[in-house]
Design a protein around this motif. Structure first.
Motif, PDB file in Angstrom:
ATOM      1  N   GLU A   1       2.438  -4.952   3.902  1.00 16.93           N
ATOM      2  CA  GLU A   1       1.633  -4.630   4.894  1.00 16.93           C
ATOM      3  C   GLU A   1       2.522  -6.505   5.614  1.00 16.93           C
ATOM      4  OE1 GLU A   1      -2.413  -4.285   3.605  1.00 16.93           O
ATOM      5  OE2 GLU A   1      -1.970  -2.238   3.602  1.00 16.93           O
TER       6      GLU A   1
ATOM      7  N   TYR B   1       3.477  -4.230   8.348  1.00 19.64           N
ATOM      8  CA  TYR B   1       3.924  -2.831   7.690  1.00 19.64           C
ATOM      9  C   TYR B   1       4.766  -1.810   7.526  1.00 19.64           C
ATOM     10  CZ  TYR B   1      -1.163  -4.062   7.798  1.00 19.64           C
ATOM     11  OH  TYR B   1      -1.913  -4.344   7.858  1.00 19.64           O
TER      12      TYR B   1
ATOM     13  N   VAL C   1       4.336   0.209   1.609  1.00 18.20           N
ATOM     14  CA  VAL C   1       4.160  -0.269   2.533  1.00 18.20           C
ATOM     15  C   VAL C   1       4.406  -1.807   2.387  1.00 18.20           C
ATOM     16  CG1 VAL C   1       2.845  -0.869   5.001  1.00 18.20           C
ATOM     17  CG2 VAL C   1       3.175   2.112   4.407  1.00 18.20           C
TER      18      VAL C   1
ATOM     19  N   SER D   1       0.774  -1.468  -0.076  1.00 13.21           N
ATOM     20  CA  SER D   1       0.234  -0.215   0.144  1.00 13.21           C
ATOM     21  C   SER D   1       0.627   1.127  -0.491  1.00 13.21           C
ATOM     22  CB  SER D   1      -0.740  -0.297   1.286  1.00 13.21           C
ATOM     23  OG  SER D   1      -0.458   0.424   2.521  1.00 13.21           O
TER      24      SER D   1
END
Length: 362
Positions: A342, A346, A340, A328
Motif C-alpha cells: 500500500e 497498491y 499488496v 494487505s
C-alpha cells in the motif's frame, strides 16, 4: 475353399462342387474364404475396441484434469479470504493488472495478457478453470482458451461460493425464503439442492466439509438466527457448532484450522473443533495465511506505524517481521508470498518465505 456358384464348402483339390456340380477352379475366386473373413472380423473388432478405449480414456482424462486437487482447494479457500489477488495453475501465476495477466510462476518472466476486458475482484484456480467474482456474479473461464462464462448462480456475496469440481456450493437469495446453502451440480446447473437452512455470510470448503459462517443480517444489522460458525458434510448432514462467532480469517492446513478470535489473536483447532490452541503474542490487522511450515499474518509494526507481514512457526514460536511497508492481502502460490504494497501505488509484490527477496511482481 468354396463353390463360386452355390457357396458350399468343397474339399481342396476338388474339380466339381458335390452339391451343384459346377466347376470349382473357374469360380473359386468368387468364393468366400473363412480365414479371410475371420481376419476381417478381428480387425473390425480391434478398431472398435481402440475407439471405445480412446473415448473412455479422453473422458477420464478430462474429468481428472477438471477435478481440483486437495492442494488447489486449500490454496483457493485460503487465498480467496485474503483478497484473491493471485491464483496459479502450477505453471502460470494469474493476477489483475488493469486486466487479467499471467507470468511464469517460478521466475516471474514472460508476462502475457490473458484478457484486457476482465478485471476480477477476487479469483481462484480449481481443476482447469479460473473462477472469479465480478459484480454481480461468479464467472468461470479456461485461461488457455479464454472464454468468459457467467455461471448465473444465485450468489448473495462473493464470499458465498465454493466448488469441488463436482458441485458448486452457494447461498440463496439473501434473506428471502430461498436463503440457505445450496449444492448445484457442475454438469447440470438446474440440479439445485438445499443442504442447509443456515443463512451464510461466508462459505468455506475444506476436504469433505462445508464451513458456514453466519454473521449479521445485512438488512437489519442484527445477528442471524444461527449466528456463529458451523461445519456440515457436503450432503448437509453431521452439523457441528464450531464456535459462537465468525472469525475475520479462517484458513486451513493439514488437519488444523487457523483463525482469529474476537480479540484478533491467532488460534488453531482440529477440524472438528477440538484441541484449541491460542497464540497469545499475535494480533492480526489485515491478513492471515498458512503453509505446511509457517503461519503468515499482518500485524502492526513495532513502531505502530505500518501493518507489516510477520512469519510465525506453526507451534507459535519465532515470530519475525518480514516487511516494513504497509501491506494487505497475503496470498500464497508455490514458494512465494504475494501481497499488496500500500506504500507503493497498491502494487502486487512477490516475496520469499524468509523475506530475503521482495520486489514488484513484474
Amino acid at each position: 475353399m468354396f463353390c463360386g456358384n452355390c457357396g458350399n464348402e468343397v474339399e481342396s483339390g476338388s474339380t466339381f462342387c458335390p452339391v451343384c456340380g459346377s466347376p470349382v477352379e473357374a469360380s473359386n475366386k468368387k468364393g468366400v474364404d473363412s480365414k479371410k473373413v475371420g481376419k476381417l472380423i478381428a480387425i473390425v473388432v480391434a478398431v472398435v475396441a481402440i475407439v471405445i478405449v480412446a473415448t473412455v480414456g479422453l473422458k477420464v482424462y478430462s474429468y481428472i484434469k477438471s477435478k481440483p486437487t486437495d492442494k488447489q482447494l486449500e490454496l483457493a479457500v485460503n487465498n480467496y479470504q485474503n483478497g484473491g489477488i493471485v491464483t496459479t495453475d502450477g505453471k502460470w501465476l494469474y493476477y489483475n493488472d488493469n486486466g487479467l495477466c499471467k507470468v511464469l510462476l517460478k521466475d516471474g518472466s514472460k508476462q502475457t495478457s490473458v484478457s484486457d476486458e476482465v478485471t476480477p475482484e477476487k479469483m481462484f484456480y480449481a481443476g482447469n478453470s479460473i473462477f472469479y467474482y465480478k459484480f454481480p456474479g461468479i464467472y468461470k473461464a479456461q485461461a488457455d482458451k479464454w472464454k468468459e462464462n457467467d455461471l448465473k448462480l444465485s450468489v448473495f456475496t462473493e464470499d458465498c461460493f465454493q466448488t469441488d469440481g463436482k458441485n458448486y456450493y452457494v447461498t440463496g437469495q439473501g434473506n428471502s425464503d430461498d436463503s440457505g446453502v445450496y449444492s448445484v451440480s457442475v454438469s447440470n446447473e438446474k440440479k439445485r439442492t438445499q443442504i442447509s437452512d443456515i443463512h451464510p455470510t461466508r462459505l468455506l470448503m475444506y476436504k469433505d466439509y462445508i464451513y458456514i459462517q453466519s454473521g449479521f443480517d445485512s438488512i437489519n444489522d442484527m445477528p442471524n438466527e444461527n449466528f456463529g460458525t458451523w461445519r456440515i458434510s457436503k450432503d448437509g448432514k453431521n452439523k457441528i457448532d464450531l464456535m459462537g462467532f465468525c472469525p475475520s480469517y479462517m484458513v486451513f492446513s493439514g488437519d488444523r484450522i487457523f483463525y482469529t478470535n474476537e480479540d484478533r489473536v491467532i488460534c488453531s483447532m482440529s477440524l472438528d473443533g477440538s484441541d484449541e490452541q491460542i497464540y497469545e503474542d499475535t494480533c492480526v490487522n489485515g491478513g492471515l495465511n498458512v503453509t505446511d511450515d509457517y503461519v503468515f499474518f499482518i500485524g502492526q509494526s513495532e513502531d505502530n506505524y505500518n501493518n507489516v507481514i510477520y512469519r510465525m512457526d506453526k507451534d507459535g514460536g519465532d515470530i519475525t517481521a518480514l516487511t516494513q511497508d504497509d501491506c494487505s492481502s497475503i496470498n500464497i502460490a508455490g514458494d512465494w508470498i504475494y501481497y499488496v504494497n500500500e506504500d507503493y501505488d497498491y502494487d502486487i509484490y512477490k516475496m520469499s518465505f524468509d523475506g530475503s527477496y521482495n520486489a514488484p511482481i513484474y
